[in-house]
Write a protein that holds these residues in place. Structure first.
Motif, PDB file in Angstrom:
ATOM      1  N   GLN A 249       0.825  -1.204   0.000  1.00 17.97           N
ATOM      2  CA  GLN A 249       0.000   0.000   0.000  1.00 17.97           C
ATOM      3  C   GLN A 249       0.861   1.257   0.000  1.00 17.97           C
ATOM      4  OE1 GLN A 249      -2.605  -0.674   3.450  1.00 17.97           O
ATOM      5  NE2 GLN A 249      -4.331  -0.731   2.029  1.00 17.97           N
ATOM      6  N   GLY A 250       1.951   1.209   0.759  1.00 14.72           N
ATOM      7  CA  GLY A 250       2.854   2.361   0.813  1.00 14.72           C
ATOM      8  C   GLY A 250       3.467   2.664  -0.534  1.00 14.72           C
ATOM      9  N   LEU A 251       3.876   1.644  -1.260  1.00 19.02           N
ATOM     10  CA  LEU A 251       4.447   1.865  -2.588  1.00 19.02           C
ATOM     11  C   LEU A 251       3.405   2.448  -3.539  1.00 19.02           C
ATOM     12  CD1 LEU A 251       6.770  -1.218  -3.279  1.00 19.02           C
ATOM     13  CD2 LEU A 251       7.249   0.888  -2.018  1.00 19.02           C
ATOM     14  N   GLU A 252       2.188   1.953  -3.447  1.00 20.83           N
ATOM     15  CA  GLU A 252       1.126   2.490  -4.301  1.00 20.83           C
ATOM     16  C   GLU A 252       0.867   3.964  -3.993  1.00 20.83           C
ATOM     17  OE1 GLU A 252      -0.243   1.096  -6.829  1.00 20.83           O
ATOM     18  OE2 GLU A 252       0.529  -0.956  -6.584  1.00 20.83           O
ATOM     19  N   THR A 253       0.984   4.345  -2.722  1.00 20.49           N
ATOM     20  CA  THR A 253       0.817   5.748  -2.359  1.00 20.49           C
ATOM     21  C   THR A 253       1.917   6.604  -2.970  1.00 20.49           C
ATOM     22  OG1 THR A 253      -0.289   5.196  -0.282  1.00 20.49           O
ATOM     23  CG2 THR A 253       0.729   7.380  -0.426  1.00 20.49           C
ATOM     24  N   LEU A 254       3.155   6.110  -2.936  1.00 22.89           N
ATOM     25  CA  LEU A 254       4.267   6.855  -3.525  1.00 22.89           C
ATOM     26  C   LEU A 254       4.046   7.079  -5.021  1.00 22.89           C
ATOM     27  CD1 LEU A 254       7.247   5.078  -1.735  1.00 22.89           C
ATOM     28  CD2 LEU A 254       6.431   7.402  -1.304  1.00 22.89           C
ATOM     29  N   VAL A 255       3.442   6.100  -5.680  1.00 14.26           N
ATOM     30  CA  VAL A 255       3.194   6.212  -7.111  1.00 14.26           C
ATOM     31  C   VAL A 255       1.984   7.111  -7.392  1.00 14.26           C
ATOM     32  CG1 VAL A 255       2.514   4.925  -9.185  1.00 14.26           C
ATOM     33  CG2 VAL A 255       4.293   4.013  -7.663  1.00 14.26           C
ATOM     34  N   HIS A 256       0.879   6.861  -6.722  1.00 13.05           N
ATOM     35  CA  HIS A 256      -0.365   7.538  -7.075  1.00 13.05           C
ATOM     36  C   HIS A 256      -0.553   8.883  -6.384  1.00 13.05           C
ATOM     37  CE1 HIS A 256      -1.635   4.098  -9.390  1.00 13.05           C
ATOM     38  NE2 HIS A 256      -1.462   3.296  -8.355  1.00 13.05           N
ATOM     39  N   SER A 257       0.017   9.067  -5.195  1.00 12.34           N
ATOM     40  CA  SER A 257      -0.148  10.334  -4.482  1.00 12.34           C
ATOM     41  C   SER A 257       1.062  11.249  -4.602  1.00 12.34           C
ATOM     42  CB  SER A 257      -0.431  10.074  -2.991  1.00 12.34           C
ATOM     43  OG  SER A 257      -1.646   9.379  -2.829  1.00 12.34           O
ATOM     44  N   ASP A 258       2.264  10.666  -4.711  1.00 13.82           N
ATOM     45  CA  ASP A 258       3.480  11.466  -4.708  1.00 13.82           C
ATOM     46  C   ASP A 258       4.120  11.591  -6.083  1.00 13.82           C
ATOM     47  OD1 ASP A 258       3.426  11.926  -1.863  1.00 13.82           O
ATOM     48  OD2 ASP A 258       3.992   9.829  -1.626  1.00 13.82           O
ATOM     49  N   GLY A 259       3.499  11.014  -7.087  1.00 13.01           N
ATOM     50  CA  GLY A 259       3.949  11.236  -8.455  1.00 13.01           C
ATOM     51  C   GLY A 259       5.187  10.491  -8.881  1.00 13.01           C
ATOM     52  N   ALA A 260       5.569   9.454  -8.156  1.00 11.37           N
ATOM     53  CA  ALA A 260       6.724   8.654  -8.563  1.00 11.37           C
ATOM     54  C   ALA A 260       6.293   7.688  -9.663  1.00 11.37           C
ATOM     55  CB  ALA A 260       7.293   7.879  -7.382  1.00 11.37           C
ATOM     56  N   PRO A 261       6.993   7.626 -10.786  1.00 14.56           N
ATOM     57  CA  PRO A 261       6.642   6.632 -11.805  1.00 14.56           C
ATOM     58  C   PRO A 261       6.704   5.208 -11.270  1.00 14.56           C
ATOM     59  CG  PRO A 261       8.052   8.308 -12.747  1.00 14.56           C
ATOM     60  CD  PRO A 261       8.049   8.542 -11.256  1.00 14.56           C
ATOM     61  N   GLY A 262       7.660   4.946 -10.387  1.00 11.71           N
ATOM     62  CA  GLY A 262       7.796   3.618  -9.825  1.00 11.71           C
ATOM     63  C   GLY A 262       8.275   3.671  -8.387  1.00 11.71           C
ATOM     64  N   ALA A 263       8.164   2.543  -7.698  1.00  9.41           N
ATOM     65  CA  ALA A 263       8.653   2.423  -6.321  1.00  9.41           C
ATOM     66  C   ALA A 263       9.036   0.977  -6.081  1.00  9.41           C
ATOM     67  CB  ALA A 263       7.581   2.864  -5.326  1.00  9.41           C
ATOM     68  N   LEU A 264       9.981   0.765  -5.198  1.00  9.08           N
ATOM     69  CA  LEU A 264      10.435  -0.586  -4.879  1.00  9.08           C
ATOM     70  C   LEU A 264      10.892  -0.647  -3.439  1.00  9.08           C
ATOM     71  CD1 LEU A 264      13.892  -1.087  -6.697  1.00  9.08           C
ATOM     72  CD2 LEU A 264      12.626   1.032  -6.800  1.00  9.08           C
ATOM     73  N   ALA A 265      10.853  -1.855  -2.875  1.00  9.26           N
ATOM     74  CA  ALA A 265      11.203  -2.022  -1.465  1.00  9.26           C
ATOM     75  C   ALA A 265      11.768  -3.407  -1.232  1.00  9.26           C
ATOM     76  CB  ALA A 265       9.976  -1.809  -0.580  1.00  9.26           C
ATOM     77  N   SER A 266      12.544  -3.513  -0.166  1.00 14.04           N
ATOM     78  CA  SER A 266      13.023  -4.804   0.320  1.00 14.04           C
ATOM     79  C   SER A 266      12.869  -4.808   1.825  1.00 14.04           C
ATOM     80  CB  SER A 266      14.491  -5.020  -0.061  1.00 14.04           C
ATOM     81  OG  SER A 266      14.970  -6.261   0.439  1.00 14.04           O
ATOM     82  N   VAL A 267      12.334  -5.920   2.351  1.00 14.40           N
ATOM     83  CA  VAL A 267      12.081  -6.050   3.788  1.00 14.40           C
ATOM     84  C   VAL A 267      12.744  -7.320   4.287  1.00 14.40           C
ATOM     85  CG1 VAL A 267      10.325  -6.254   5.579  1.00 14.40           C
ATOM     86  CG2 VAL A 267       9.882  -4.841   3.546  1.00 14.40           C
ATOM     87  N   ARG A 268      13.469  -7.191   5.380  1.00 15.63           N
ATOM     88  CA  ARG A 268      14.170  -8.325   5.979  1.00 15.63           C
ATOM     89  C   ARG A 268      13.639  -8.533   7.391  1.00 15.63           C
ATOM     90  NH1 ARG A 268      20.714  -9.008   5.920  1.00 15.63           N
ATOM     91  NH2 ARG A 268      20.924 -10.645   7.476  1.00 15.63           N
ATOM     92  N   ASP A 269      13.154  -9.746   7.705  1.00 14.04           N
ATOM     93  CA  ASP A 269      12.615  -9.984   9.037  1.00 14.04           C
ATOM     94  C   ASP A 269      13.708 -10.467   9.990  1.00 14.04           C
ATOM     95  OD1 ASP A 269      12.996 -12.742   8.637  1.00 14.04           O
ATOM     96  OD2 ASP A 269      10.878 -13.117   8.190  1.00 14.04           O
ATOM     97  N   ARG A 270      13.327 -10.738  11.236  1.00 19.21           N
ATOM     98  CA  ARG A 270      14.310 -11.122  12.258  1.00 19.21           C
ATOM     99  C   ARG A 270      15.047 -12.405  11.899  1.00 19.21           C
ATOM    100  NH1 ARG A 270      11.582 -11.253  18.005  1.00 19.21           N
ATOM    101  NH2 ARG A 270      13.731 -11.841  18.514  1.00 19.21           N
ATOM    102  N   ALA A 271      14.406 -13.286  11.150  1.00 21.81           N
ATOM    103  CA  ALA A 271      15.022 -14.557  10.777  1.00 21.81           C
ATOM    104  C   ALA A 271      15.887 -14.447   9.531  1.00 21.81           C
ATOM    105  CB  ALA A 271      13.939 -15.607  10.565  1.00 21.81           C
ATOM    106  N   GLY A 272      15.949 -13.246   8.934  1.00 16.20           N
ATOM    107  CA  GLY A 272      16.755 -13.061   7.744  1.00 16.20           C
ATOM    108  C   GLY A 272      16.021 -13.322   6.443  1.00 16.20           C
TER     109      GLY A 272
END
Length: 375
Positions: free
Chosen positions: A34-57
């Motif tokens: 949802q956050g990435l979609e907000t960056l694209v649709h509300s903040d005008g970014a053509p694209g967005a990407l993310a990486s998430v690492r949990d406690r187990a790696g």
């Protein structure tokens, strides 16, 4: 790279101070997506990407929008991006490694390492310490607004030339008086590293950080290098007419030790996790890095360490205490990135494919990272 871009990195305090200490996270669909979609649709970014690492790696990657507005190609998962001021955390680590080896003292003055180099209206390198450089309490003026055109026009600007540009401006405060974000501090930190080691700054970062912890997709661009080496989304900037134009290929040399590096969100997670886990600094230097000062009287929740800041999270630990992350963000023409990690091994990095120009975008990046760290 203008004043509006200093909303990012340690200067984010001015943007979030007027809002909540940490944005609330709603239950329901995946908040990172949802956050990435907000960056694209509300903040005008053509694209967005993310990486998430949990406690187990375990690692999850996300994308939204398009990676190229002309071809409509997808955003490459975990593609390389320009990380802007997140570079400053790498620079602080190298300085603190040299502190641990007895080759730099945090309380020595700039003049001790670079005699006579730093002077100007209200500016004296004999009054400014290395610690004040890393913590943005030196009072040195900002230079980046003056070099934006050079960056966009792919002109090489040496660190010494960038410093000369900065020193044409007067000091903003006396050393040690208050927090004032300025990339000039990290130009000087890089020059001190070169003076002490006798090696180009990029080589020192590569040997002491990148290769040490196996960052396979992170590098410091060579002089005159304007392209991004591996698969990447295109980066965009709004021009004076309001249209977005492709600024992927720039010369980031003017940002140098303050903001020139290229990485991926996953590599940044590895870096911050390794840093907080003690793989890059011994305990005394890591403790020094995490010793903070207030950033703003109006924002007691965000505090500046040496190359990192604290970020309160909208969730609690098992003992009921509010969780806190250590973070840095950055903006450079084409890209805006926010990276953070917690002491229990979680890490998250998010990038939008346009530079950050509004408080709202800062808050949305922060909220997306915070939501990832609270899952």
């Amino acid at each position: 790279m203008s004043k509006r871009l200093t909303l990012t990195a340690l200067a984010l305090a001015t943007a979030v101070a007027a809002g909540a200490a940490a944005p609330a996270i709603a239950a329901g669909p995946d908040p990172v997506r949802q956050g990435l979609e907000t960056l694209v649709h509300s903040d005008g970014a053509p694209g967005a990407l993310a990486s998430v690492r949990d406690r187990a790696g375990h690692v999850r990657t996300y994308t939204a929008g398009v990676g190229d507005r002309d071809t409509h190609a997808k955003v490459p998962r975990d593609g390389q991006v320009r990380i802007g001021s997140v570079t400053k955390t790498f620079t602080a680590v190298v300085v603190l490694q040299l502190v641990g080896e007895g080759r730099i003292s945090l309380d020595a003055t700039v003049d001790h390492y670079l005699p006579g180099l730093v002077h100007g209206k209200g500016i004296d390198g004999g009054d400014i310490t290395v610690r004040q450089l890393l913590q943005h309490t030196s009072g040195l003026p900002e230079y980046e607004e003056d070099v934006t055109d050079d960056i966009l026009k792919r002109r090489y600007v040496s660190p010494r030339d960038a410093l000369d540009i900065a020193l044409k401006h007067p000091a903003v405060s006396i050393p040690g008086a208050e927090f004032h974000y300025s990339s000039t501090n990290y130009l000087l930190a890089g020059l001190i590293v070169e003076k002490v080691t006798g090696r180009p700054f990029a080589d020192v970062v590569d040997r002491r950080v990148i290769r040490k912890i196996g960052l396979r997709h992170t590098y410091f661009p060579a002089p005159g290098e304007t392209s991004i080496r591996e698969r990447h989304p295109q980066g965009y900037r709004q021009d004076r007419s309001g249209a977005l134009r492709d600024v992927t290929e720039i010369d980031p040399s003017a940002s140098w030790a303050a903001g020139a590096m290229v990485s991926t969100d996953s590599d940044l997670n590895t870096f911050f996790s390794a840093l907080l886990g003690g793989r890059l600094l011994d305990r005394p230097e890591l403790d020094a890095m995490r010793t903070t000062v207030p950033m703003s009287e109006d924002d007691p929740d965000h505090k500046a360490g040496l190359g990192m800041i604290t970020m309160p999270l909208p969730c609690k630990d098992a003992q009921g205490h509010q969780r806190v992350a250590w973070t840095h963000s950055g903006s450079i023409p084409g890209y805006g990135t926010w990276s953070a990690a917690t002491d229990d091994g979680r890490a998250a990095s998010v990038t939008m494919t346009r530079d950050i120009t509004t408080n709202e975008a800062v808050q949305h990046l922060q909220k997306t990272v915070a939501s990832a760290l609270c899952r």
